[in-house]
Scaffold this motif. Structure first.
Motif, PDB file in Angstrom:
ATOM      1  N   ALA A  49       0.850  -1.190   0.000  1.00 23.29           N
ATOM      2  CA  ALA A  49       0.000   0.000   0.000  1.00 23.29           C
ATOM      3  C   ALA A  49       0.883   1.237   0.000  1.00 23.29           C
ATOM      4  O   ALA A  49       2.044   1.177   0.438  1.00 23.29           O
ATOM      5  N   ALA A  50       0.322   2.350  -0.459  1.00 24.69           N
ATOM      6  CA  ALA A  50       1.069   3.600  -0.513  1.00 24.69           C
ATOM      7  C   ALA A  50       0.146   4.776  -0.232  1.00 24.69           C
ATOM      8  O   ALA A  50      -1.065   4.700  -0.483  1.00 24.69           O
ATOM      9  N   ILE A  51       0.751   5.848   0.283  1.00 24.77           N
ATOM     10  CA  ILE A  51       0.011   7.085   0.511  1.00 24.77           C
ATOM     11  C   ILE A  51       0.911   8.249   0.118  1.00 24.77           C
ATOM     12  O   ILE A  51       2.072   8.306   0.528  1.00 24.77           O
ATOM     13  N   THR A  52       0.381   9.146  -0.690  1.00 28.21           N
ATOM     14  CA  THR A  52       1.168  10.288  -1.140  1.00 28.21           C
ATOM     15  C   THR A  52       1.189  11.379  -0.076  1.00 28.21           C
ATOM     16  O   THR A  52       0.468  11.316   0.928  1.00 28.21           O
ATOM     17  N   SER A  53       1.979  12.406  -0.336  1.00 34.77           N
ATOM     18  CA  SER A  53       2.017  13.537   0.590  1.00 34.77           C
ATOM     19  C   SER A  53       0.661  14.225   0.669  1.00 34.77           C
ATOM     20  O   SER A  53       0.319  14.812   1.703  1.00 34.77           O
ATOM     21  N   THR A  56      -3.430  10.684  -1.028  1.00 30.87           N
ATOM     22  CA  THR A  56      -3.987   9.704  -1.951  1.00 30.87           C
ATOM     23  C   THR A  56      -3.434   8.322  -1.631  1.00 30.87           C
ATOM     24  O   THR A  56      -2.231   8.169  -1.436  1.00 30.87           O
ATOM     25  N   THR A  57      -4.317   7.336  -1.579  1.00 31.60           N
ATOM     26  CA  THR A  57      -3.908   5.981  -1.227  1.00 31.60           C
ATOM     27  C   THR A  57      -4.100   5.017  -2.379  1.00 31.60           C
ATOM     28  O   THR A  57      -4.976   5.208  -3.240  1.00 31.60           O
ATOM     29  N   ASN A  58      -3.284   3.979  -2.368  1.00 32.62           N
ATOM     30  CA  ASN A  58      -3.407   2.887  -3.331  1.00 32.62           C
ATOM     31  C   ASN A  58      -3.053   1.584  -2.640  1.00 32.62           C
ATOM     32  O   ASN A  58      -2.236   1.575  -1.701  1.00 32.62           O
ATOM     33  N   TYR A  59      -3.648   0.498  -3.127  1.00 28.83           N
ATOM     34  CA  TYR A  59      -3.472  -0.800  -2.488  1.00 28.83           C
ATOM     35  C   TYR A  59      -3.240  -1.891  -3.519  1.00 28.83           C
ATOM     36  O   TYR A  59      -3.793  -1.852  -4.624  1.00 28.83           O
ATOM     37  N   ALA A  60      -2.468  -2.890  -3.103  1.00 26.62           N
ATOM     38  CA  ALA A  60      -2.370  -4.105  -3.897  1.00 26.62           C
ATOM     39  C   ALA A  60      -3.721  -4.811  -3.889  1.00 26.62           C
ATOM     40  O   ALA A  60      -4.455  -4.756  -2.897  1.00 26.62           O
ATOM     41  N   ASP A  61      -4.028  -5.506  -4.968  1.00 24.73           N
ATOM     42  CA  ASP A  61      -5.322  -6.187  -5.056  1.00 24.73           C
ATOM     43  C   ASP A  61      -5.509  -7.193  -3.916  1.00 24.73           C
ATOM     44  O   ASP A  61      -6.623  -7.404  -3.447  1.00 24.73           O
ATOM     45  N   SER A  62      -4.412  -7.790  -3.480  1.00 22.63           N
ATOM     46  CA  SER A  62      -4.491  -8.839  -2.468  1.00 22.63           C
ATOM     47  C   SER A  62      -4.930  -8.323  -1.098  1.00 22.63           C
ATOM     48  O   SER A  62      -5.366  -9.113  -0.253  1.00 22.63           O
ATOM     49  N   VAL A  63      -4.819  -7.011  -0.867  1.00 18.75           N
ATOM     50  CA  VAL A  63      -5.171  -6.457   0.449  1.00 18.75           C
ATOM     51  C   VAL A  63      -6.297  -5.436   0.360  1.00 18.75           C
ATOM     52  O   VAL A  63      -6.767  -4.957   1.402  1.00 18.75           O
ATOM     53  N   LYS A  64      -6.734  -5.114  -0.831  1.00 19.87           N
ATOM     54  CA  LYS A  64      -7.764  -4.092  -1.012  1.00 19.87           C
ATOM     55  C   LYS A  64      -9.026  -4.494  -0.265  1.00 19.87           C
ATOM     56  O   LYS A  64      -9.488  -5.629  -0.361  1.00 19.87           O
ATOM     57  N   GLY A  65      -9.576  -3.562   0.500  1.00 18.18           N
ATOM     58  CA  GLY A  65     -10.771  -3.828   1.283  1.00 18.18           C
ATOM     59  C   GLY A  65     -10.501  -4.383   2.661  1.00 18.18           C
ATOM     60  O   GLY A  65     -11.407  -4.438   3.504  1.00 18.18           O
ATOM     61  N   ARG A  66      -9.259  -4.794   2.909  1.00 16.37           N
ATOM     62  CA  ARG A  66      -8.898  -5.340   4.227  1.00 16.37           C
ATOM     63  C   ARG A  66      -7.882  -4.459   4.960  1.00 16.37           C
ATOM     64  O   ARG A  66      -7.921  -4.381   6.192  1.00 16.37           O
ATOM     65  N   PHE A  67      -6.993  -3.840   4.217  1.00 13.36           N
ATOM     66  CA  PHE A  67      -5.935  -3.014   4.809  1.00 13.36           C
ATOM     67  C   PHE A  67      -6.223  -1.541   4.526  1.00 13.36           C
ATOM     68  O   PHE A  67      -6.765  -1.198   3.473  1.00 13.36           O
ATOM     69  N   THR A  68      -5.808  -0.691   5.470  1.00 12.32           N
ATOM     70  CA  THR A  68      -5.942   0.746   5.298  1.00 12.32           C
ATOM     71  C   THR A  68      -4.642   1.426   5.697  1.00 12.32           C
ATOM     72  O   THR A  68      -4.154   1.232   6.818  1.00 12.32           O
ATOM     73  N   ILE A  69      -4.084   2.217   4.781  1.00 10.76           N
ATOM     74  CA  ILE A  69      -2.896   3.006   5.080  1.00 10.76           C
ATOM     75  C   ILE A  69      -3.328   4.427   5.418  1.00 10.76           C
ATOM     76  O   ILE A  69      -4.251   4.977   4.801  1.00 10.76           O
ATOM     77  N   SER A  70      -2.665   5.004   6.413  1.00 11.17           N
ATOM     78  CA  SER A  70      -2.972   6.378   6.805  1.00 11.17           C
ATOM     79  C   SER A  70      -1.697   7.025   7.338  1.00 11.17           C
ATOM     80  O   SER A  70      -0.697   6.338   7.577  1.00 11.17           O
ATOM     81  N   ARG A  71      -1.753   8.326   7.515  1.00  7.73           N
ATOM     82  CA  ARG A  71      -0.583   9.036   8.015  1.00  7.73           C
ATOM     83  C   ARG A  71      -1.003  10.137   8.968  1.00  7.73           C
ATOM     84  O   ARG A  71      -2.099  10.707   8.828  1.00  7.73           O
ATOM     85  N   ASP A  72      -0.129  10.424   9.916  1.00  3.15           N
ATOM     86  CA  ASP A  72      -0.319  11.537  10.845  1.00  3.15           C
ATOM     87  C   ASP A  72       0.925  12.404  10.734  1.00  3.15           C
ATOM     88  O   ASP A  72       1.985  12.071  11.287  1.00  3.15           O
ATOM     89  N   ASN A  73       0.816  13.484  10.004  1.00  3.55           N
ATOM     90  CA  ASN A  73       1.980  14.325   9.762  1.00  3.55           C
ATOM     91  C   ASN A  73       2.469  15.018  11.038  1.00  3.55           C
ATOM     92  O   ASN A  73       3.658  15.339  11.153  1.00  3.55           O
ATOM     93  N   ALA A  74       1.583  15.221  11.984  1.00  5.56           N
ATOM     94  CA  ALA A  74       1.993  15.837  13.254  1.00  5.56           C
ATOM     95  C   ALA A  74       2.891  14.906  14.064  1.00  5.56           C
ATOM     96  O   ALA A  74       3.743  15.361  14.834  1.00  5.56           O
TER      97      ALA A  74
END
Length: 116
Positions: A49-53, A56-74
């Motif tokens: 999975a990836a998240i841009t600055s 925007t997020t993107n996921y591999a098909d194998s984890v889509k719907g099960r995994f969530t990527i997020s970020r806390d810039n603080a």
């Protein structure tokens, strides 16, 4: 120097959940693109999975719907929430940062084992 430290791995039963964290230092975190990769025993490392600055997020098909990527810039931290885990999710999970003008960086990984 850019450093990435993963945490949150462990042993979980199939169907369970884990949240991985990756704490970054040594860069202006909010400008980094961040990603998670994994490497199962005997297999090549694969992108998860990836998240841009910009968030925007993107996921591999194998984890889509099960995994969530997020970020806390603080907190200079990126997360990977993993739900409905399967035995085939067993792997060492690596945090990756693409730092503008500096390059590509990796953490040392955290082991996730999905087993009953």
């Amino acid at each position: 120097q850019v450093q990435l430290v993963e945490s949150g791995g462990g042993l979980v039963q199939p169907g369970g959940s884990l949240r991985l964290s990756c704490a970054a230092s040594g860069s202006n975190f909010r400008f980094n693109s961040m990603a998670w990769y994994r490497q199962a025993p005997g297999k090549q490392r694969e992108w998860v999975a990836a998240i841009t600055s910009g968030g925007t997020t993107n996921y591999a098909d194998s984890v889509k719907g099960r995994f969530t990527i997020s970020r806390d810039n603080a907190l200079n931290t990126v997360y990977l929430q993993m739900n409905s885990l399967k035995p085939e999710d067993t792997a060492v999970y690596y945090c990756n940062a693409v730092v503008p003008t500096k390059g590509n960086y990796w953490g040392k990984g955290t082991l996730v084992t999905v087993s009953s």
